[in-house]
Design a protein around this motif. Structure first.
Motif, PDB file in Angstrom:
ATOM      1  N   GLN A 181      17.117   4.466 -10.793  1.00 28.90           N
ATOM      2  CA  GLN A 181      16.360   3.868  -9.683  1.00 28.90           C
ATOM      3  C   GLN A 181      16.602   2.364  -9.609  1.00 28.90           C
ATOM      4  OE1 GLN A 181      14.319   5.553  -7.644  1.00 28.90           O
ATOM      5  NE2 GLN A 181      13.946   7.474  -8.708  1.00 28.90           N
ATOM      6  N   GLU A 182      16.296   1.802  -8.421  1.00 32.52           N
ATOM      7  CA  GLU A 182      16.482   0.358  -8.223  1.00 32.52           C
ATOM      8  C   GLU A 182      15.590  -0.453  -9.159  1.00 32.52           C
ATOM      9  OE1 GLU A 182      15.854  -1.007  -4.183  1.00 32.52           O
ATOM     10  OE2 GLU A 182      15.271  -2.988  -4.883  1.00 32.52           O
ATOM     11  N   LEU A 183      16.239  -1.372  -9.880  1.00 31.17           N
ATOM     12  CA  LEU A 183      15.483  -2.307 -10.711  1.00 31.17           C
ATOM     13  C   LEU A 183      15.377  -3.641  -9.994  1.00 31.17           C
ATOM     14  CD1 LEU A 183      14.276  -3.418 -13.333  1.00 31.17           C
ATOM     15  CD2 LEU A 183      16.540  -3.440 -14.316  1.00 31.17           C
ATOM     16  N   LEU A 184      16.474  -4.098  -9.434  1.00 36.40           N
ATOM     17  CA  LEU A 184      16.444  -5.337  -8.657  1.00 36.40           C
ATOM     18  C   LEU A 184      17.521  -5.291  -7.599  1.00 36.40           C
ATOM     19  CD1 LEU A 184      18.976  -7.443  -9.518  1.00 36.40           C
ATOM     20  CD2 LEU A 184      17.645  -7.587 -11.589  1.00 36.40           C
TER      21      LEU A 184
ATOM     22  N   ASN B 135       0.854  -1.185   0.000  1.00 38.13           N
ATOM     23  CA  ASN B 135       0.000   0.000   0.000  1.00 38.13           C
ATOM     24  C   ASN B 135       0.894   1.240   0.000  1.00 38.13           C
ATOM     25  OD1 ASN B 135      -2.225   1.569   0.050  1.00 38.13           O
ATOM     26  ND2 ASN B 135      -2.912   0.986   2.085  1.00 38.13           N
ATOM     27  N   GLU B 136       1.599   1.439  -1.101  1.00 37.72           N
ATOM     28  CA  GLU B 136       2.574   2.523  -1.208  1.00 37.72           C
ATOM     29  C   GLU B 136       1.906   3.865  -0.897  1.00 37.72           C
ATOM     30  OE1 GLU B 136       5.740   2.311  -1.790  1.00 37.72           O
ATOM     31  OE2 GLU B 136       6.063   0.348  -2.710  1.00 37.72           O
ATOM     32  N   ILE B 137       2.613   4.704  -0.128  1.00 34.36           N
ATOM     33  CA  ILE B 137       2.031   5.998   0.265  1.00 34.36           C
ATOM     34  C   ILE B 137       1.812   6.869  -0.972  1.00 34.36           C
ATOM     35  CG2 ILE B 137       2.442   8.124   1.586  1.00 34.36           C
ATOM     36  CD1 ILE B 137       4.135   6.320   3.501  1.00 34.36           C
TER      37      ILE B 137
ATOM     38  N   PHE C 187       6.608   1.938 -12.142  1.00 32.89           N
ATOM     39  CA  PHE C 187       7.787   1.808 -11.293  1.00 32.89           C
ATOM     40  C   PHE C 187       7.400   1.561  -9.833  1.00 32.89           C
ATOM     41  CE2 PHE C 187      11.029   3.267  -8.423  1.00 32.89           C
ATOM     42  CZ  PHE C 187      12.116   2.558  -8.899  1.00 32.89           C
ATOM     43  N   ARG C 188       6.447   2.304  -9.343  1.00 36.19           N
ATOM     44  CA  ARG C 188       6.014   2.103  -7.958  1.00 36.19           C
ATOM     45  C   ARG C 188       4.509   1.982  -7.944  1.00 36.19           C
ATOM     46  NH1 ARG C 188       8.716   2.223  -3.777  1.00 36.19           N
ATOM     47  NH2 ARG C 188      10.411   3.483  -4.620  1.00 36.19           N
ATOM     48  N   SER C 189       4.028   0.754  -7.946  1.00 37.74           N
ATOM     49  CA  SER C 189       2.588   0.551  -7.934  1.00 37.74           C
ATOM     50  C   SER C 189       2.210  -0.191  -6.657  1.00 37.74           C
ATOM     51  CB  SER C 189       2.151  -0.220  -9.176  1.00 37.74           C
ATOM     52  OG  SER C 189       2.940  -1.371  -9.325  1.00 37.74           O
ATOM     53  N   ARG C 190       0.929  -0.403  -6.468  1.00 39.63           N
ATOM     54  CA  ARG C 190       0.487  -1.054  -5.224  1.00 39.63           C
ATOM     55  C   ARG C 190       0.293  -2.552  -5.424  1.00 39.63           C
ATOM     56  NH1 ARG C 190      -3.122   4.154  -3.880  1.00 39.63           N
ATOM     57  NH2 ARG C 190      -1.682   5.097  -2.391  1.00 39.63           N
TER      58      ARG C 190
HETATM   59  P1  ATP Z   1      12.026   0.550  -3.141  1.00 45.61           P
HETATM   60  O1  ATP Z   1      13.152   0.992  -2.240  1.00 45.61           O
HETATM   61  O2  ATP Z   1      12.136   1.090  -4.531  1.00 45.61           O
HETATM   62  O3  ATP Z   1      10.674   0.734  -2.532  1.00 45.61           O
HETATM   63  P2  ATP Z   1      12.507  -2.042  -2.116  1.00 45.61           P
HETATM   64  O4  ATP Z   1      13.971  -2.016  -1.822  1.00 45.61           O
HETATM   65  O5  ATP Z   1      11.557  -1.870  -1.011  1.00 45.61           O
HETATM   66  O6  ATP Z   1      12.187  -1.026  -3.327  1.00 45.61           O
HETATM   67  P3  ATP Z   1      12.374  -4.848  -2.349  1.00 45.61           P
HETATM   68  O7  ATP Z   1      11.580  -5.050  -1.113  1.00 45.61           O
HETATM   69  O8  ATP Z   1      13.810  -5.178  -2.315  1.00 45.61           O
HETATM   70  O9  ATP Z   1      12.175  -3.366  -2.897  1.00 45.61           O
HETATM   71  O10 ATP Z   1      11.628  -5.628  -3.533  1.00 45.61           O
HETATM   72  C1  ATP Z   1      12.322  -6.295  -4.569  1.00 45.61           C
HETATM   73  C2  ATP Z   1      11.961  -5.727  -5.914  1.00 45.61           C
HETATM   74  O11 ATP Z   1      10.546  -5.642  -6.074  1.00 45.61           O
HETATM   75  C3  ATP Z   1      12.474  -4.326  -6.167  1.00 45.61           C
HETATM   76  O12 ATP Z   1      13.819  -4.334  -6.583  1.00 45.61           O
HETATM   77  C4  ATP Z   1      11.544  -3.861  -7.259  1.00 45.61           C
HETATM   78  O13 ATP Z   1      11.985  -4.315  -8.522  1.00 45.61           O
HETATM   79  C5  ATP Z   1      10.234  -4.542  -6.922  1.00 45.61           C
HETATM   80  N1  ATP Z   1       9.315  -3.617  -6.227  1.00 45.61           N
HETATM   81  C6  ATP Z   1       9.316  -3.293  -4.927  1.00 45.61           C
HETATM   82  N2  ATP Z   1       8.330  -2.433  -4.656  1.00 45.61           N
HETATM   83  C7  ATP Z   1       7.681  -2.199  -5.811  1.00 45.61           C
HETATM   84  C8  ATP Z   1       6.555  -1.390  -6.183  1.00 45.61           C
HETATM   85  N3  ATP Z   1       5.875  -0.683  -5.286  1.00 45.61           N
HETATM   86  N4  ATP Z   1       6.162  -1.393  -7.484  1.00 45.61           N
HETATM   87  C9  ATP Z   1       6.818  -2.124  -8.419  1.00 45.61           C
HETATM   88  N5  ATP Z   1       7.876  -2.905  -8.112  1.00 45.61           N
HETATM   89  C10 ATP Z   1       8.311  -2.957  -6.838  1.00 45.61           C
END
Ligand code: ATP
Length: 574
Positions: A394-397, A311-313, A320-323
C-alpha cells in the motif's frame, strides 16, 4: 488518566497483558460519531466518475497491486494491534467507552517513537539542508482556502450504501465479480471488501455459490471489478458484503471527506469552516510571506509536520487509514523551466533513503508510478513509495510534481499575486512544486512491521522489536546489578540522571534478574542496556549490552556512555 497511563520513564517494570484485545475497526461503528457528513448523489455513475477523475485532488481509486512474496511476516495485523496495546504503543481512542472508529491514542512508548520519527525527518529534511525551511500553520483556517484549493467541491471518495444493514463502503474498495459458467450462463455475483487477497477470496466465494446452487462443473476465470465499474443493472445483482444478498446496494455517490466545524458562537453557513484534510494548503497560502521574510531564492522548499483530518468512509487496517492522522509534507518550489523530472527523482531518493535510514526493510519498499487516469489532472507526474504491510502492498508516501496549480488557484481566488520575482532580472513566474508527502502514522506502522522479530531462548519463543537507536522509544536502560546494594543503586541512578540531562530517554530498572530486565527491554525495542556492577565501584566502568548482538558485552567508562549513545543515535548516512 494520569493514574492509568505510566510515564515513559517508569515504563517496563510491569507489563500486564490486557484483559481484552483492542477492538478492530468495524464498519458497524464507522459512523457512530461522524459529524459534518455531507454527501450528494449524482444522477449517473458514469458522469460522477468523469467528474471525480478530472477534478478531485485525491487520487480516484487505489490500484490493485501484486502481493510481495519477499515479505515473510512473523506477525499479522491483529497481532500487531494487540502488541501495540500490550506494550504501550497505541490504544483505541476513548477505549473506556468502547473506542471510536478511525481514531487512536499513542501510548507512552508510541508517543516517543512517533516524536523520534518526526524529529529525524525534520532534522534530515530541514536542518540538514540549506534549501528547506519549516512552517507550522493552523489546522482551521478561512474556508476560502479549501474552496480555492478545490477541496470543498471535490475532495471526495465514491461511496455505496447497503440499505439493509445500513453499512457504508468505499465503492473502489468493494470488489465484485460475475460468476460465469463454462456454457456462458451466469450463476450470480460475488463480492467482498478489498483486502490483500481479494482474488483468492472471491474465487472461494464463487465455488461456494455454485455448490449452493448445486451446479455441476466449473466457472470461467473471474473478472474482478470494483463498484465504480458496475452498471445500474449490475448494482442490483451484486450481493452486499454485509448481508450476502443482492438488492440492497446503492450506486456509487460522492462523499466529501472534510470534517466541518463552526467557528464562533453561531452554527450557521457563515461560520462554517473545515479541519484541514492535508497540511499542504497552509504552505501554499504562506508562500509569499515566507519567501519575503526569509529572503528565499528558488529553488527552495517549505516543510511542515502536522495533523490532518479525513472523514474516511471505511477507516481500516489500524493506523493505515484513520480519520485523524499526521503528515510530513514539503512543497519544493521550482522554476517552471527547470527539469522537474530530475528534481522529483532527487526527492524520491531523499525519501527512500530516509525510510531506509530510520529502519524500514528495503525489501518491503517499492515504487509505483501514476500514469494515465490515475494521475490527477493538475499533476505532471506522481510516484508513490509503497510498503508491503502484513495486509498487502500500500501507499506509504507520494512524491508529486504538481505544477503551478495550487498557487494559481490561490492567486486567482485571493486576488494576491503569488509570482516570484527572479532577483536581478525582469523575469517573474508562478513557481511549480514538487511535493513529497508522507503519513507519519503509516510510517509508524511500517516501522513496527519492519522491526518485529521473534527468537528463541532456552526453547522459549519471545518477540522483540529491532528499532534503530535513532528512533527507539527508550534509547538505553540502566540497571544496578543488585537493588539492595546502595552504592550500585546510587551510581546507576546517577548515570540515568546524567543521560537524561543530555537529552536521552533512558529507563532505570532494578526489578528482577538481569536476564529478565534485558528481555523486557528487547520486547519494547531498547537497543542498549547498561549495568552497574561491583567493578563499577572500582574503576567507574559499566557493561553495555546491545539488543542485536547480546553476546558481545563491552565495558565502557561511565562518563563515555553519553558520547557513545550520541554516536549510535545518528541517522545513518546513505
Ligand atoms: P490513499 O489513496 O491511501 O487514501 P492519498 O493518495 O489520498 O492516500 P495523499 O492525499 O497523497 O493520500 O496524502 C499523503 C499521505 O498522507 C499518504 O501517502 C499517506 O501516507 C497519508 N494519509 C493519507 N490519508 C491517510 C489516512 N486516512 N490515514 C493515515 N494516513 C493517511
Amino acid at each position: 488518566m494520569a493514574a492509568l497511563l505510566p510515564r515513559a520513564k517508569d515504563f517496563g517494570l510491569a507489563l500486564p497483558a490486557p484483559p481484552t484485545r483492542p477492538q478492530r475497526p468495524s464498519a458497524s461503528t464507522a459512523f457512530r460519531g461522524s459529524f459534518g457528513l455531507r454527501c450528494f448523489a449524482l444522477p449517473a455513475v458514469a458522469s460522477f466518475l468523469t467528474s471525480l477523475r478530472s477534478q478531485s485532488r485525491r487520487r480516484f481509486s487505489a490500484p490493485r497491486r501484486a502481493v510481495n512474496t519477499d515479505a515473510e511476516y512473523k506477525i499479522d495485523l491483529e497481532g500487531l494491534v494487540s502488541l501495540c496495546k500490550r506494550r504501550g504503543f497505541v490504544f483505541p481512542s476513548g477505549e473506556i467507552y468502547g473506542g471510536y472508529n478511525g481514531f487512536f491514542d499513542y501510548g507512552p512508548l508510541g508517543a516517543e517513537l512517533k516524536n523520534n520519527l518526526k524529529r529525524m525527518w525534520w532534522r534530515k529534511m530541514v536542518h540538514c539542508r540549506d534549501d528547506v525551511i519549516g512552517l507550522d500553520s493552523s489546522i482551521v483556517t478561512t474556508p476560502s482556502v479549501h474552496q480555492a484549493s478545490g477541496h470543498v467541491d471535490n475532495f471526495s471518495d465514491p461511496m455505496v450504501d447497503c440499505t439493509e444493514s445500513k453499512k457504508r463502503f468505499r465503492a473502489d474498495q468493494l470488489m465484485w465479480a460475475k460468476v460465469e459458467l463454462e456454457d456462458g450462463t451466469s450463476a450470480g455475483y460475488v463480492s467482498m471488501v478489498e483486502d490483500g487477497n481479494v482474488e483468492v477470496a472471491l474465487k472461494k466465494a464463487a465455488k461456494k455459490l455454485i455448490k449452493q446452487k448445486k451446479i455441476e462443473g466449473g466457472f470461467k476465470e473471474l473478472e474482478i471489478k470494483d463498484m465504480t465499474d458496475a452498471t445500474e443493472e449490475e448494482v442490483k445483482l451484486i450481493p452486499s458484503p454485509a448481508t450476502g444478498l443482492p438488492g440492497s446496494l446503492t450506486g456509487a455517490r460522492a462523499f466529501n471527506l472534510m470534517f466541518e466545524t463552526y467557528v464562533g458562537p453561531y452554527s450557521d453557513g457563515a461560520s462554517k469552516s473545515y479541519l484541514r484534510p492535508e497540511t499542504a494548503q497552509g504552505i501554499f497560502v504562506n508562500f509569499k510571506t515566507v519567501t519575503y521574510v526569509m529572503r528565499q531564492k528558488i529553488p527552495f522548499g517549505i516543510a511542515q509536520i502536522g495533523k490532518a483530518f479525513r472523514n474516511e468512509i471505511t477507516p481500516r487496517q489500524f493506523l493505515f487509514r484513520s480519520r485523524e492522522f499526521e503528515q510530513m509534507e514539503i512543497e519544493y518550489f521550482i522554476d517552471p523551466e527547470a527539469d522537474f523530472k530530475a528534481i522529483q527523482e532527487e526527492w524520491i531518493m531523499e525519501m527512500w533513503n530516509f525510510l531506509k535510514a530510520v529502519g524500514l526493510k528495503e525489501s518491503l519498499l517499492d515504487r509505483e508510478v501514476h500514469e494515465g487516469e490515475k494521475l490527477a489532472h493538475y499533476a505532471r507526474a506522481c510516484t508513490d513509495i509503497v510498503f508491503t504491510y502484513p495486509f498487502g502492498t500500500q501507499e506509504l508516501l507520494g512524491v508529486a510534481a504538481r505544477g503551478e496549480y495550487d498557487l494559481q488557484q490561490h492567486a486567482q481566488a485571493s486576488g494576491e499575486s503569488l509570482e516570484y520575482q527572479v532577483p536581478g532580472q525582469k523575469r517573474k513566474f508562478v513557481p511549480h512544486v514538487i511535493e513529497p508527502s508522507c503519513g507519519v502514522d503509516r510510517l509508524f506502522l511500517a516501522l513496527l512491521c519492519s522491526a518485529y522479530d521473534e527468537d528463541e531462548i532456552d526453547g522459549e519463543k519471545r518477540s522483540l522489536l529491532r528499532f534503530h537507536p535513532c528512533v527507539a522509544p527508550i534509547t538505553c536502560a540502566i540497571f544496578p546489578l543488585l537493588k539492595n546494594k546502595p552504592p550500585l543503586v546510587e551510581k546507576a541512578k546517577g548515570l540515568a540522571a546524567m543521560l537524561r540531562s543530555s537529552g536521552f530517554n533512558v529507563l532505570y530498572d532494578e526489578a528482577g534478574t538481569i536476564g529478565k530486565r534485558y528481555r523486557r527491554m528487547d520486547e519494547v525495542g531498547t537497543p542498549f542496556c547498561c549495568t552497574i556492577d561491583f567493578d563499577t565501584l572500582e574503576d567507574d566502568t559499566v557493561t553495555i549490552r546491545r539488543r542485536d548482538d547480546p553476546l558481545k558485552v563491552e565495558r565502557k567508562k561511565r562518563e563515555d556512555i553519553g558520547a557513545f549513545l550520541m554516536k549510535e543515535c545518528q541517522l545513518p548516512e546513505q
